[in-house]
Scaffold this motif. Structure first.
Motif, PDB file in Angstrom:
ATOM      1  N   ASP A  44      33.611  49.550  46.481  1.00  0.00           N
ATOM      2  CA  ASP A  44      34.905  49.082  45.984  1.00  0.00           C
ATOM      3  C   ASP A  44      35.404  47.890  46.784  1.00  0.00           C
ATOM      4  O   ASP A  44      35.970  46.955  46.232  1.00  0.00           O
ATOM      5  CB  ASP A  44      35.941  50.203  46.071  1.00  0.00           C
ATOM      6  N   SER A  47      33.764  44.680  45.787  1.00  0.00           N
ATOM      7  CA  SER A  47      33.801  44.275  44.389  1.00  0.00           C
ATOM      8  C   SER A  47      34.691  43.044  44.227  1.00  0.00           C
ATOM      9  O   SER A  47      35.592  42.788  45.026  1.00  0.00           O
ATOM     10  CB  SER A  47      34.320  45.417  43.517  1.00  0.00           C
ATOM     11  N   GLU A  54      37.501  48.775  37.053  1.00  0.00           N
ATOM     12  CA  GLU A  54      36.126  48.338  37.248  1.00  0.00           C
ATOM     13  C   GLU A  54      35.797  47.310  36.179  1.00  0.00           C
ATOM     14  O   GLU A  54      36.164  47.470  35.012  1.00  0.00           O
ATOM     15  CB  GLU A  54      35.189  49.540  37.117  1.00  0.00           C
TER      16      GLU A  54
ATOM     17  N   ARG B  90      41.013  53.304  43.915  1.00  0.00           N
ATOM     18  CA  ARG B  90      40.154  52.131  44.053  1.00  0.00           C
ATOM     19  C   ARG B  90      40.875  50.999  44.792  1.00  0.00           C
ATOM     20  O   ARG B  90      40.290  50.338  45.638  1.00  0.00           O
ATOM     21  CB  ARG B  90      39.696  51.663  42.672  1.00  0.00           C
ATOM     22  N   GLN B  94      39.990  49.206  48.361  1.00  0.00           N
ATOM     23  CA  GLN B  94      39.783  47.767  48.516  1.00  0.00           C
ATOM     24  C   GLN B  94      40.602  47.179  49.651  1.00  0.00           C
ATOM     25  O   GLN B  94      40.376  46.037  50.037  1.00  0.00           O
ATOM     26  CB  GLN B  94      40.133  47.052  47.208  1.00  0.00           C
ATOM     27  N   GLU B 176      36.109  54.239  52.579  1.00  0.00           N
ATOM     28  CA  GLU B 176      36.381  54.423  51.151  1.00  0.00           C
ATOM     29  C   GLU B 176      36.487  55.902  50.814  1.00  0.00           C
ATOM     30  O   GLU B 176      35.840  56.740  51.440  1.00  0.00           O
ATOM     31  CB  GLU B 176      35.271  53.780  50.312  1.00  0.00           C
TER      32      GLU B 176
END
Lengths: 125, 203
Positions: A44, A47, A54, B90, B94, B176
């Motif tokens: 993640d 990314s 996503e 998520r 990040q 994470e």
């Protein structure tokens, strides 16, 4: 400070301080990351997108090359609009030659449009 | 260690002697950058807290960053629906470490008034480690400021080395957290057993 030194000594000192000022924090950050803060990359974290969703599919999508026709037809109308507005504004002061030139130009563009029409490109498939 | 008498004598002369850990924590505690991330009505209070009347800038936490890459703190301000929960996790993943999480309001803590809703996550602590929880529906901006101050106290108490050092200084702990999948009937898995333990009810 001594007066018998080289006149550019101050400049040299300034350069040294400036470089140290730029590199110092970077070096400190690097050293801190090296000795204290371990690097933890992840799926993640690495990314590309930052919106929480996503990404789906590939960014390297391909357009059909036939689309150039729509670009050309758009250009026909676009160029026409750009020239028609000043033409209309100065219509009464125009000479016959200028009028004829403009009509020829318009006819050329209209010819392109007629060609596209007859080819059937104006119908959305 | 420097002895206290010398330290206070130096301080009177304007020289502050402190260890690296204190300086590091002091710097981080006073520049907590939250993520611009509002989910529901609590976000309105969060905005109010950052504005002139309540002035979160006094605590160094007014720089709301629109990108998780630049943020230290996620304020889960509002109801987390099950569809939103994977995105929240998520986004938290990040964020670069050190990172902190404030659960703002009843919804973020437990689902709040919508706890019985089929689509509401019953607390963000099921997936992410919460540092400070603020009760209230919604909490006043003062409560958020109080939470920031609590977080600052927590940061100031952190150790640089040793077995009880925080997560971001420990290479063995991953940064994470597993992202749940929005499944057919519920999120899968329904919680992260590494961070959430069901409360024991004693009758």
């Amino acid at each position: 400070m001594a007066t018998n030194q080289h006149p550019y000594f101050v400049l040299l000192l300034l350069i040294v301080v400036a470089v140290a000022f730029a590199i110092g924090p970077l070096a400190a950050a690097w050293a801190w990351a090296r000795f204290f803060s371990p690097n933890k990359p992840g799926k993640d974290k690495n990314s590309t997108y930052e919106c929480g969703l996503e990404s789906k599919g590939d960014a390297w999508i391909q357009f059909r090359s036939e689309y150039y026709l729509y670009a050309i037809i758009f250009l026909v109308f676009d160029v026409e609009t750009i020239f028609l507005l000043p033409f209309a504004v100065s219509f009464t002061q125009l000479s016959v030659g200028a009028f004829a030139a403009m009509i020829v130009f318009l006819l050329l563009l209209v010819e392109g449009l007629v060609w596209a029409w007859r080819k059937g490109f104006l119908t959305w498939k | 260690m420097i002895d206290e008498v010398l330290k206070s004598d130096l301080q009177k002369q304007g020289i502050h002697v402190l260890c690296l850990e204190t300086a590091y924590n002091w710097g981080r505690a006073n520049s907590v950058w939250p993520l611009t991330f509002g989910l529901a009505c609590c976000a309105i209070e969060m905005m109010a807290a950052s504005m002139a009347r309540f002035d979160l800038a006094r605590f160094g936490a007014e720089v709301f960053r629109p990108s998780p890459r630049q943020a230290d703190l996620m304020i889960v301000a509002g109801t987390v629906t099950k569809k939103m929960a994977p995105l929240v996790v998520r986004l938290y993943n990040q964020m670069p470490e050190p990172k902190y999480l404030i659960a703002m309001g009843a919804c973020a803590i437990s689902g709040g008034p919508f706890k019985q809703g089929y689509n509401v996550l019953k607390g963000i602590d099921r997936y992410l480690p919460v540092d400070v929880s603020i009760p209230g529906c919604p909490p006043r901006p003062e409560a958020l400021i109080h939470a920031i101050m609590m977080l600052q106290e927590k940061i100031l108490a952190q150790k640089l080395t040793g077995p009880d050092r925080p997560r971001h200084l420990n290479a063995a702990v991953p940064s994470e957290f597993p992202v749940p999948v929005y499944g057919a009937s519920d999120l899968e898995p329904p919680n992260n057993p590494a961070v959430w333990h069901p409360p024991l009810i004693k009758r």
